[in-house]
Each structure stands twice: as C-alpha cells, then as structure tokens.
Design a protein around this motif. Structure first.
Motif, PDB file in Angstrom:
ATOM      1  N   MET A 137     -36.954 -10.980 -64.182  1.00 15.58           N
ATOM      2  CA  MET A 137     -35.817 -10.100 -64.274  1.00 15.58           C
ATOM      3  C   MET A 137     -36.261  -8.669 -64.531  1.00 15.58           C
ATOM      4  N   SER A 138     -37.201  -8.472 -65.439  1.00 13.83           N
ATOM      5  CA  SER A 138     -37.570  -7.115 -65.827  1.00 13.83           C
ATOM      6  C   SER A 138     -38.248  -6.359 -64.684  1.00 13.83           C
ATOM      7  N   LYS A 139     -38.868  -7.067 -63.741  1.00 15.84           N
ATOM      8  CA  LYS A 139     -39.534  -6.398 -62.627  1.00 15.84           C
ATOM      9  C   LYS A 139     -38.563  -6.098 -61.488  1.00 15.84           C
ATOM     10  N   VAL A 140     -37.501  -6.864 -61.375  1.00 15.93           N
ATOM     11  CA  VAL A 140     -36.579  -6.730 -60.254  1.00 15.93           C
ATOM     12  C   VAL A 140     -35.486  -5.701 -60.529  1.00 15.93           C
ATOM     13  N   LEU A 141     -34.935  -5.730 -61.728  1.00 17.35           N
ATOM     14  CA  LEU A 141     -33.829  -4.831 -62.062  1.00 17.35           C
ATOM     15  C   LEU A 141     -34.338  -3.474 -62.532  1.00 17.35           C
ATOM     16  N   SER A 142     -33.667  -2.432 -62.065  1.00 14.79           N
ATOM     17  CA  SER A 142     -33.994  -1.110 -62.593  1.00 14.79           C
ATOM     18  C   SER A 142     -33.289  -0.941 -63.931  1.00 14.79           C
ATOM     19  N   LYS A 147     -29.437  -4.378 -66.952  1.00 17.79           N
ATOM     20  CA  LYS A 147     -30.727  -4.874 -67.426  1.00 17.79           C
ATOM     21  C   LYS A 147     -30.748  -4.951 -68.953  1.00 17.79           C
TER      22      LYS A 147
END
Length: 103
Positions: free
Chosen positions: A1-6, A11
């Motif tokens: 999640m942390s890598k995909v969402l800005s 987030k």
C-alpha cells in the motif's frame, strides 16, 4: 500500500486503520483461528482490581512469533469498532472527494 498510494488523506487514513495495535490483535486472532485453531473464549472474573471485572475473555495466544495476552471480548471489539467507524467514514469521504475532482 505505501508504495502504490501517493501521500494524502487516503493513504494516511489507511495507515491509521491498518497500523493500529487493535487491528493487529484482531487480525492475528482471526488468522490464528482460520489457519491453526480457534482461540478459546471463556467466561472470566477478575477480583484483583478495585472494580470486579467479569465477562467473556479471549485466551492468550501466539501468532507469527508475537505473543498476545488474554483480552476482554466486549471492550476489545467495541473499541475497535468505534475506531474503525470514524476512520472508514473519513477514508470514504476522501475517496469521494478525489473522484469528484477527476475530469
């Protein structure tokens, strides 16, 4: 999640939802029950404090190398429900705002 969402409210809200100790405890309880054995729930009475506590209690268990203590069922579930209720509303509103602003 942390890598995909800005970065932003979605987030931040999802991080608050998933990184909380209450969520981690219930996820471990659920996964242990699904993949190993159901965590025992028994009626307990605690006379050790000034106020006598009683009710259903999850037994202690270990999952993924983490030991989880026995916890009272009612306050555990009520606290987590109330915590998630507000967060889900906030996250949903942030998603709606993002979609509303799209062309």
């Amino acid at each position: 999640m942390s890598k995909v969402l800005s970065g932003g409210p979605i987030k931040d809200g999802l991080s608050a939802l998933l990184d909380d100790p209450g969520f981690t405890y219930l996820a471990a309880l659920s996964n242990h029950s699904k993949h190993r054995s159901i965590i025992e729930v028994s009626y307990s009475v605690n006379f050790e404090s000034d106020v006598v506590e009683h009710g259903l209690q999850f037994s202690s268990f270990s999952y993924d190398g983490v030991d989880h203590p026995a916890k009272w069922v009612r306050p555990t579930l009520i606290n987590e429900y109330q915590r998630k209720e507000g967060l889900l509303l906030t996250i949903g509103n942030a998603v709606n705002d993002l979609l509303r602003d799209r062309p």
